[in-house]
Write a protein that holds these residues in place. Sequence first.
Motif, PDB file in Angstrom:
ATOM      1  N   TYR D   8     -57.554 -20.161  47.605  1.00 19.69           N
ATOM      2  CA  TYR D   8     -57.572 -21.661  47.801  1.00 19.69           C
ATOM      3  C   TYR D   8     -57.689 -22.485  46.548  1.00 19.69           C
ATOM      4  O   TYR D   8     -58.554 -22.482  45.705  1.00 19.69           O
ATOM      5  N   PHE D  19     -52.567 -22.633  48.422  1.00 20.71           N
ATOM      6  CA  PHE D  19     -52.944 -21.314  48.122  1.00 20.71           C
ATOM      7  C   PHE D  19     -52.287 -20.783  47.145  1.00 20.71           C
ATOM      8  O   PHE D  19     -51.040 -20.845  47.071  1.00 20.71           O
ATOM      9  N   GLU D  88     -61.472 -18.516  50.375  1.00 20.44           N
ATOM     10  CA  GLU D  88     -61.565 -19.979  50.619  1.00 20.44           C
ATOM     11  C   GLU D  88     -62.736 -20.663  50.202  1.00 20.44           C
ATOM     12  O   GLU D  88     -63.804 -19.741  50.422  1.00 20.44           O
TER      13      GLU D  88
END
Lengths: 142, 589, 115, 232
Positions: D8, D19, D88
Amino acid sequence: MSSRGSSAWLLQRVTGALLFITLGTHFYLYHYFMGPGMWGFDSIGFGATDLATLKAMMESNPEMAKYYKLAHLFAAPLWKVFDVTFISLGTYHGFYGIKAIIDDWVTHDGWRSVANWVVYICGVVLWVMGIVAVISFNPELF
Amino acid sequence: MVHKFDAIVVGAGGAGLRCALELSQHNYSVAVLSKLYPVRSHTGAAQGGVGAALGNEEPDNPEWHFFDTVKGSDYLGDQDAIEIMCEDAVEAILELEHFGLPFSRTPEGKIAQRPFGGHTKNFGEAPVKRACYAADRTGHMILHTLFEQCVKNEVRFFNEFYVLDLIMDGDICQGVIAFDLATGEIHVFQAKATMLATGGHGRAFSVTSNAHTYTGDGMAICFRRGIPMEDMEFVQFHPTGMRKLGILISEAARGEGGILRNREDLENIGSGKDGFMGALAPTVKDLAPRDVIARAMYNEIKEGRGIEGSGDTGSDYLYLDLVHLGAEIVNERLPDISHFARTYLAVEPIKEPIPVQPTTHYAMGGIPTDIEGRVLWDAKNKVVPGLYAAGEVACVSVHGANRLGTNSLLDIVVFGRRGGKDMVRYINEAEFGHITGEPDGFIRGEIDRLQNGGGTEKVVDLRPEMQNVMMVNSGVFRSKESLTKARDTILELRQRYQKIGIQDKNAYFNTELVEAIELGFLLDSAWMIAESALHRTESRGAHSREDFPERDDEKWLKHTFIHYEADSKVKFDYKPVTITKFKPKPRVY
Amino acid sequence: MYKIKEGMLAWILHKITGIAIVAFLIFHIWSMSKMSKGPEAFNAVIETYKTPLFRAGEVLLLGGVLFHALNGMRLILGEFTAWAMKQHKLLVYLTYILAGALFLVGAWFMWRAEG
Amino acid sequence: MEVTVEIYRYDPDTEESRFDTFVKEVDPKDRVLDVMMAIKDEDDGTIAFRKSCAHGVCGSDAMEINGLNRLACQVLVQDLKSKRIRIEPIRGMKVLRDLIVDMDSFFAGLEKVKPYLIPAEPAPATERLQSIGDRAIFDDTTKCIMCGSCTTSCPSFRWFNQDFVGPAAFVKAHRFIFDSRDGGNEPRLEILDDKDGLWRCHSIFNCTDACPREIHITKAIGDLKRYTVVHR
C-alpha cells in the motif's frame, strides 16, 4: 453500582440467560401446545380451565379450537405473570441490543442520542402494548 | 523552529527515561527527543536481568558485585565508578520496584534473582543469584515502567525527532539540532543541559542482536564536534545469538542451566552433563563471562567441532541445550526466547537444542564521562559544560574491556539517575547561552547534499560492505592485518559516502534519507572501532588480538581516547585506569 | 478487507439475528395485541400466520433464535470463565453445530406441527 | 520461491493511495520485514515503513499482512501459505505515508487509563512484597509492547468509532488494576465504565488473534468487565 455501563452490561447478560429459559417455554407453549400437543403444563392445572372442558369446547366448535387454546393459556393468572415477565425481558434485551448497535455505528454524539431516544420510545411503546394485551385479555369463555 | 527547554534528553531508552524522570521531579522544563517512540527503544529487548546485590535468594554483597565487575572488565573498568554503580544498584532497583516494575518474585514475595555470567559469591567462589528479573523481559519491563512514570510526571516527548547535531557555543553545549521525521523540518532545541542517551553502534556489524536503529548516532555526533571517544575497540560479542539472525538468546538461558554443546557432544543433549565449557572454566562453566565463551565458541568452530564441522566461523554454529531443564522452566522463566526459537528457527527448545553463534551485542566504549555523567573533552577530565551522556553511548567506564551480563541495565538506571541529578544542579547554576549564526546550517547542507546532490552511490551497496568487513576483520578475533583491512575499507567507504544519493525526495517520513544519515554515523563508529582496535596491541576482555594474545598491563592498563583530526586522520591520548581496591590479576574462571 | 475469523463471524451473525428477532418481536406483539381483541380478530391474524411465506420466515427465525441464544450463552460463558475464553474457537464451532442440529429437529417439528 | 508482494502506498502531498506490486525471489524462511527491506533496497527506495528491533519486541512494524494485523518481523513468508503477500497499514488511525500511521493518537488514548502505578501505600524501605500468585494474575498483560495491532484489528475501533478506548488501553488498565501494589482504580474505572469503554467490546477476539505477544486480551477484558461490575 452506578448506572453507567456496568449495570446495563450485567442486565443484558442476565436477561439473555433468563430469555434462554422463558423463550424455550414460550416456544413449547405456543408452538407445541397450540399445535398438536395437549399434554403438559395444563394437565397440572396451570391453564384457565381443566383440560376436559377445553377439549369439549374445542370439539363443539372446531372453527374456534385454536382460540380456545389461546384463551386457556392467556386468561390464566400464572401465564399472565409469565407473559408479562417474558415480554419485559424480551423488549428490554432486544431494544438494548439495538441501542448497543447504534452506539457502535453512530459516532456523532447528537445523532447517537437522537437514535437512542427513538429506540427507547419504541421500546417503551411496544412494551406497554404487550403488557396491555396480556393484562386486558379476559374473555370469560369457560 | 526554535524551542527552549531547561533540559533536553536525547534518546528515550532506559538511560534517557530514567534521566528525564529525575529531571521531571523538579520544576524545570524537560523535553525528551527520540527518533523512535519511547517504548520502541532497544532497552526493551534486554532479557535476562538487572544486577544488584539484594541478597534476596542467597547471601550477597555489593563488594562481591564490585569485584566481579572489575574482574569481568579485565581490570580496565574504573573502580571508583564501578564501586558507585554496585552500591547505588540496590537503591536503584528498589526504586524501580517502587515505580511499579513487575519483578518476578521469590516465595516470600521479594524480588526474584537468578545466576548470570561472571557473577559470583565471595570473590569468585561460585555463581551467585544476583540478576533481578521479570521473566525474560526485564529490559522490556524497565523501559515500560520508566515510560509510565514519565507519562505520570507529564514529561514532554518529541517522538520521531532525530537529533543530528549539537549546538556548541565555544566549549559549552547549548542544545541540539533535530530533524522531524514526520515533516522533514529542522528544529533547533536550545537547552542549558543536554543528555545524550542514544545507545550503541551494533549495526556496524553484519551479525548483531541490536535493533536496526542502533546506529551509533550520539557517538558520531560528538566525534564530529571534536569530542573524543573512549575505549572504542571494546565491542562485546554475545555468545548465544540465534544462528544467522543474531537475535539474542539471553544469558538467562544459561543462568537457568542451559549448556553449550559441540559436535562431539551431541549424545549428551538433554542429559545435563557438562559441555566443552566445563573443561575451560571449571568453576563457572557455561556462566563464564561473555568474552571468554565467545572466544571458546570461535575456537570450537575453528577446530572443526562446530555442528557442521566446517571450521567456518561465519556459517558454522553450536548448540545451546535447554532440553534437560524441562518444559516448566523453559516456558515460565524463558517464555520469550522459546517463542523466538519456535518462530524464527522452528526449533522446540523443550525437545531440541537451539543453533547459536556469537552475535555483536554491546559497545563498552563511547562518549567519555565522569561519574556524574558529564561528558569529557579530553583524557585529563576537562568537562564539556552542559553536555551529559549515559547508557551504552557513554563510557564511564564501568564495563572496561568486557561488560558482565545484567550490568547494562544497571548502568542505565544508575547513571541515568546520577546524570539527571547533576543536570538539576547544573541547570540551577547555569544561564541560557546565546546562539549565534545558523546553528542548523551544517545539517541543512548535509541533508540537501544527500537529497539533491545527484550522488550515485547507494546506501544498500555501502552498508553491507561495512557490516561484513567489520564482522570478519574486527570481530571476536583481530590482528594487525585484519584490522588494517577493516580500517582501509571503512575509509574508502567514507569517501564513497560523500557521493551518496537517494531516490526519495519526499519531505514526510523520508526513511531512505534517514537510513543514509544513519549510515554516515555508522561509518564514523566503524572507523573509530577499527582505528582503536588497531592501536591497542594487546588482548584484553572482548578485544582479542591474535598477534598480541596476552594482556599487557605495563603498556595498556589505560583507556584510549580517539580524537578526530581530519578526514581519515585520528590521534590518540590515554587516561590511566582508576584502581582502588582490586589490583590486576590474571583472569581465570 | 480484514479477514473474518471465527469470533468475528459469530459476532456479525449475532447482530443480524438479533435485529431479525427484534423485528419479529415488534410484529409479534402488535399482532398479539390484535389477537386478544376477540375470536374474530384472532382468526384473521391466524390466517396470515398460516401463509407459506410467513411459515418459512418463522422456520428461519427459529434458526436465528437458536443461534442467537446459544451464541449468547457462549459469550456469557466466555466473559465469566477463563476456560471458555481460551477455547473460544472450539466453542464457536460447537455453537454452530448445536444450533444447526437443534434447528433441523425444530424446523421439522414446527413444519409438521402447524401443517 | 517467487512471491508477488503488493504494498500500500500513500502520498501525503497528493493524498492519493495505490498498491504497488513487486515480484520477488525469497527464501520461505525470510521474515516479511526482510522481503520489504529487500524491495526497498533493490526496487523502490521510497517505500516508507517503520522498523527497529526486527524480532518482535519493539512493536514498530505492526501492519496488516494478508488481511490480518501482524508484526512484519514476526511473520515468515512460509507462514502465510500464499504466494501473494498484501501489505497495508494498520487501519483506524490516520495514514501519514505508505505504511506509517499516526501513533500519537494511539498513545494519547492509552494515557486515558492512567497507565502507571498509583501506589496503594507509601513505599517501604525495601521492596513492596507481592506473592508469586499475585504477580501471576497480571503477568499476561505485562507483555504488551504497545504496537497497536489489537486496537486496530477491533471492529469497534476501526469500523465505528475511534473514541473507543480500545483493547490496548484495556490491557494496560488490566496490568495495573490487578497489580496488588496499585490503589488507583477509581479514575481508571471511570474511563472503563464510560460509554466508549469496556461495554463496546463484543468479545470478537480479533485483538487476541492479532496480538504478537500472544496476550489473551479478550480474557483480560472479561476480567475487567467482571471487576467493574463488582466495584462500581
